[in-house]
Design an enzyme around this catalytic site. Sequence first.
Site, short mmCIF file in Angstrom:
data_model
loop_
_atom_site.label_atom_id
_atom_site.label_comp_id
_atom_site.label_asym_id
_atom_site.label_seq_id
_atom_site.Cartn_x
_atom_site.Cartn_y
_atom_site.Cartn_z
N GLN A 189 -17.04 8.05 -29.84
CA GLN A 189 -17.56 8.23 -28.49
C GLN A 189 -16.55 8.97 -27.63
OE1 GLN A 189 -19.36 4.78 -26.76
NE2 GLN A 189 -19.73 5.81 -24.84
N PHE A 190 -16.67 10.30 -27.62
CA PHE A 190 -15.74 11.14 -26.86
C PHE A 190 -15.81 10.87 -25.36
CE2 PHE A 190 -19.52 13.67 -26.42
CZ PHE A 190 -19.38 14.32 -25.21
N THR A 191 -16.94 10.31 -24.89
CA THR A 191 -17.09 10.09 -23.45
C THR A 191 -16.11 9.06 -22.91
OG1 THR A 191 -18.86 8.47 -23.77
CG2 THR A 191 -19.51 10.78 -23.48
#
Length: 149
Positions: free
Chosen positions: A78-80
Amino acid sequence: MRAVVQRVQRGSVTVNNQMVGEIGRGLVVLLGVGQGDTPDDARYLADKICRLRIFDDDQGKLNLSVQDIGGAVLAVSQFTLYGDCRKGRRPSYSEAAPPAAARELYQTFVQRLICHGLPTATGVFQEHMVVEIINDGPVTLLLDSQKTF
């Protein structure tokens, strides 16, 4: 490297209406890889998460790890988690690692969990995923490999 760790009754990941990963009791880990992260960061977080004492013992105290209870881990990239919302209304993801580097470190993290003997399921890197999390407690922790000192 950042992780949101949730103690769960169960968790699953679906991609294109097909379940690709599922666990029962254990941990769902949402993992973000940042600029400058290394394999040491991945190993540190995996080792820390395996040994976190966040499950109840016989007296109801948080004294047991996911290993102790025979649980599993669902690891979802999850890059967010590297979204910076301090300026404007659209998050900046400039601190997130580029996809190739992030994929490699995510895989290092997952392999380290497996080396600890944990049943480990995953999502699909760089795909749109529907993640179902049945949080237990709720117990949710934020970990950052850069905040170890």
